[in-house]
Design an enzyme around this catalytic site. Sequence first.
Site, PDB file in Angstrom:
ATOM      1  N   ALA A  66       0.352  -4.784  -6.960  1.00 51.50           N
ATOM      2  CA  ALA A  66       1.704  -4.889  -7.504  1.00 51.50           C
ATOM      3  C   ALA A  66       2.551  -5.574  -6.440  1.00 51.50           C
ATOM      4  CB  ALA A  66       2.242  -3.496  -7.805  1.00 51.50           C
ATOM      5  N   GLY A 111      -2.807  -2.682  -7.650  1.00 49.16           N
ATOM      6  CA  GLY A 111      -2.661  -2.999  -9.079  1.00 49.16           C
ATOM      7  C   GLY A 111      -3.667  -4.039  -9.560  1.00 49.16           C
ATOM      8  N   GLU A 114      -6.733  -2.135 -10.251  1.00 51.94           N
ATOM      9  CA  GLU A 114      -6.514  -1.346 -11.477  1.00 51.94           C
ATOM     10  C   GLU A 114      -6.591  -2.231 -12.725  1.00 51.94           C
ATOM     11  OE1 GLU A 114      -2.924   0.262  -9.647  1.00 51.94           O
ATOM     12  OE2 GLU A 114      -3.715   2.270 -10.030  1.00 51.94           O
ATOM     13  N   GLU A 134      -3.186   1.590  -1.469  1.00 50.03           N
ATOM     14  CA  GLU A 134      -1.832   2.144  -1.589  1.00 50.03           C
ATOM     15  C   GLU A 134      -1.497   3.134  -0.480  1.00 50.03           C
ATOM     16  OE1 GLU A 134      -3.830   1.522  -4.125  1.00 50.03           O
ATOM     17  OE2 GLU A 134      -2.693   0.787  -5.847  1.00 50.03           O
TER      18      GLU A 134
HETATM   19  N1  DAK Z   1       2.963  -8.045  -3.014  1.00 47.82           N
HETATM   20  C1  DAK Z   1       3.806  -9.022  -2.616  1.00 47.82           C
HETATM   21  N2  DAK Z   1       3.434 -10.052  -1.836  1.00 47.82           N
HETATM   22  C2  DAK Z   1       2.162 -10.089  -1.426  1.00 47.82           C
HETATM   23  C3  DAK Z   1       1.227  -9.088  -1.805  1.00 47.82           C
HETATM   24  C4  DAK Z   1       1.672  -8.022  -2.660  1.00 47.82           C
HETATM   25  N3  DAK Z   1       0.848  -7.055  -3.091  1.00 47.82           N
HETATM   26  N4  DAK Z   1       0.046  -9.401  -1.231  1.00 47.82           N
HETATM   27  C5  DAK Z   1       0.244 -10.540  -0.527  1.00 47.82           C
HETATM   28  N5  DAK Z   1       1.510 -10.958  -0.648  1.00 47.82           N
HETATM   29  C6  DAK Z   1       2.122 -12.142  -0.049  1.00 47.82           C
HETATM   30  C7  DAK Z   1       2.300 -11.968   1.450  1.00 47.82           C
HETATM   31  O1  DAK Z   1       3.476 -11.227   1.737  1.00 47.82           O
HETATM   32  C8  DAK Z   1       2.393 -13.412   1.905  1.00 47.82           C
HETATM   33  O2  DAK Z   1       3.685 -13.895   1.614  1.00 47.82           O
HETATM   34  P1  DAK Z   1       4.477 -14.840   2.683  1.00 47.82           P
HETATM   35  O3  DAK Z   1       4.548 -14.055   3.925  1.00 47.82           O
HETATM   36  O4  DAK Z   1       3.586 -16.063   2.786  1.00 47.82           O
HETATM   37  O5  DAK Z   1       5.773 -15.103   2.001  1.00 47.82           O
HETATM   38  C9  DAK Z   1       1.423 -14.115   0.982  1.00 47.82           C
HETATM   39  O6  DAK Z   1       1.227 -13.258  -0.137  1.00 47.82           O
HETATM   40  C10 DAK Z   1       0.066 -14.355   1.626  1.00 47.82           C
HETATM   41  O7  DAK Z   1      -0.377 -13.096   2.126  1.00 47.82           O
HETATM   42  P2  DAK Z   1      -0.860 -12.900   3.644  1.00 47.82           P
HETATM   43  O8  DAK Z   1      -0.207 -13.863   4.562  1.00 47.82           O
HETATM   44  O9  DAK Z   1      -0.731 -11.453   3.936  1.00 47.82           O
HETATM   45  O10 DAK Z   1      -2.398 -13.315   3.504  1.00 47.82           O
HETATM   46  P3  DAK Z   1      -3.606 -12.799   4.397  1.00 47.82           P
HETATM   47  O11 DAK Z   1      -4.761 -13.653   4.012  1.00 47.82           O
HETATM   48  O12 DAK Z   1      -3.250 -12.690   5.816  1.00 47.82           O
HETATM   49  O13 DAK Z   1      -3.885 -11.306   3.872  1.00 47.82           O
HETATM   50  C11 DAK Z   1      -4.154  -9.600   2.195  1.00 47.82           C
HETATM   51  C12 DAK Z   1      -4.308 -11.100   2.558  1.00 47.82           C
HETATM   52  C13 DAK Z   1      -4.484  -9.444   0.714  1.00 47.82           C
HETATM   53  C14 DAK Z   1      -5.148  -8.784   3.022  1.00 47.82           C
HETATM   54  C15 DAK Z   1      -2.710  -9.147   2.505  1.00 47.82           C
HETATM   55  O14 DAK Z   1      -1.813 -10.079   1.888  1.00 47.82           O
HETATM   56  C16 DAK Z   1      -2.395  -7.787   1.991  1.00 47.82           C
HETATM   57  O15 DAK Z   1      -2.779  -6.782   2.622  1.00 47.82           O
HETATM   58  N6  DAK Z   1      -1.660  -7.695   0.886  1.00 47.82           N
HETATM   59  C17 DAK Z   1      -1.216  -6.430   0.332  1.00 47.82           C
HETATM   60  C18 DAK Z   1      -2.351  -5.724  -0.348  1.00 47.82           C
HETATM   61  C19 DAK Z   1      -1.901  -4.390  -0.913  1.00 47.82           C
HETATM   62  O16 DAK Z   1      -1.489  -3.489  -0.155  1.00 47.82           O
HETATM   63  N7  DAK Z   1      -1.984  -4.241  -2.248  1.00 47.82           N
HETATM   64  C20 DAK Z   1      -1.539  -3.029  -2.899  1.00 47.82           C
HETATM   65  C21 DAK Z   1      -0.108  -3.218  -3.266  1.00 47.82           C
HETATM   66  S1  DAK Z   1       0.627  -1.712  -3.838  1.00 47.82           S
HETATM   67  C22 DAK Z   1       3.519   1.953  -9.658  1.00 47.82           C
HETATM   68  C23 DAK Z   1       2.260   1.706 -10.141  1.00 47.82           C
HETATM   69  C24 DAK Z   1       1.416   0.875  -9.436  1.00 47.82           C
HETATM   70  C25 DAK Z   1       1.793   0.313  -8.240  1.00 47.82           C
HETATM   71  C26 DAK Z   1       3.057   0.547  -7.772  1.00 47.82           C
HETATM   72  C27 DAK Z   1       3.939   1.355  -8.495  1.00 47.82           C
HETATM   73  N8  DAK Z   1       4.408   2.835 -10.383  1.00 47.82           N
HETATM   74  C28 DAK Z   1       3.814   3.865 -11.210  1.00 47.82           C
HETATM   75  C29 DAK Z   1       5.737   2.755 -10.203  1.00 47.82           C
HETATM   76  C30 DAK Z   1       0.887  -0.511  -7.508  1.00 47.82           C
HETATM   77  C31 DAK Z   1       1.005  -0.669  -6.191  1.00 47.82           C
HETATM   78  C32 DAK Z   1       0.241  -1.655  -5.468  1.00 47.82           C
HETATM   79  O17 DAK Z   1      -0.569  -2.376  -5.975  1.00 47.82           O
END
Ligand code: DAK
Length: 260
Positions: A66, A111, A114, A134
């Site tokens: 997400a 997400g 999921e 998460e």
């Molecule tokens: N959201 C927003 N931006 C993201 C992102 C994400 N999930 N993942 C990556 N990006 C963005 C990065 O911020 C970066 O943006 P800039 O800095 O260039 O502006 C760009 O994509 C490239 O990412 P990286 O520079 O980080 O690329 P790397 O190759 O170094 O790393 C990575 C890739 C996938 C390992 C890293 O980007 C990363 O760790 N990303 C986050 C992964 C993550 O934690 N995913 C889970 C997100 S939380 C809900 C229900 C569901 C959810 C929430 C609420 N409710 C019931 C309310 C779900 C939550 C989630 O999914």
Amino acid sequence: MKSSNIQVDTDQRTMRITIDRPKSLNALNTRTIEELSQAIDQAASDDEIRVVVITGAGDKAFVAGADIAEIQALDENGIRAFGDLGHATMNKIQHLGKPVIAAVNGYALGGGCELALACTLRIASDNALIGLPEITLGIIPGFGGTQRLTRITGSGRSLEMMLTGKPISAQKALDWGLFNQVVGQQDLASATHKLAAHLAKSAPRAMRSIIDAVNQGMDLPLEDGLKIEKDQFIKICRTKDMREGTTAFLEKRKAVFRGV
Ligand code: DAK
């Protein structure tokens, strides 16, 4: 369909949906999930579409989660609405009654994992990494991950993935039954196309009955699940496709299924 965050192409009875926000590794914001939901509605209402493929734009990510910036800014009502939208969309995918293939072409995190879990089948490239990180953000999976992952891998493995937040490799996900198939990165499109083309020729009503029987029976005692199977079987025997399939076998020719 006019969308800005997804691309939708339809060809040979297959709808291909590409999540297209490569600058944020295809992260799901509200608008993207709404567009995805609309595309699934379109697939549901169009009898010509027999299979759906969901993938991510670019060669790095399926969906990296997400959109973290968006969820951080939400108040409690916003969190509820976002969760409702996510759950409704994932449920729609799971219960579409037509096979939905996740073509996992890189990171499938949070997400994104999921979303893949809600799909009927998952085919991945060998560089894919899938997980529920998460916990590293101080939150928990909220689009069905705690439930769907556990149903696929069992609680030991899903708890390990959720509590450590560490993604697993494509090969491990294959070994754990999370992926149906893993292929080289350059072969993902052709392998997905081959699987989709195969399914597009299958009997649509029988595919729906199989998907419904599995969805409905999964959490029931065996006896209740068997009753669902029996009812679906009786229903399917009333179809012209059942006549066609069995007649084609006896006539030693290929069946042509029309979904009636
Ligand atoms: N959201 C927003 N931006 C993201 C992102 C994400 N999930 N993942 C990556 N990006 C963005 C990065 O911020 C970066 O943006 P800039 O800095 O260039 O502006 C760009 O994509 C490239 O990412 P990286 O520079 O980080 O690329 P790397 O190759 O170094 O790393 C990575 C890739 C996938 C390992 C890293 O980007 C990363 O760790 N990303 C986050 C992964 C993550 O934690 N995913 C889970 C997100 S939380 C809900 C229900 C569901 C959810 C929430 C609420 N409710 C019931 C309310 C779900 C939550 C989630 O999914």
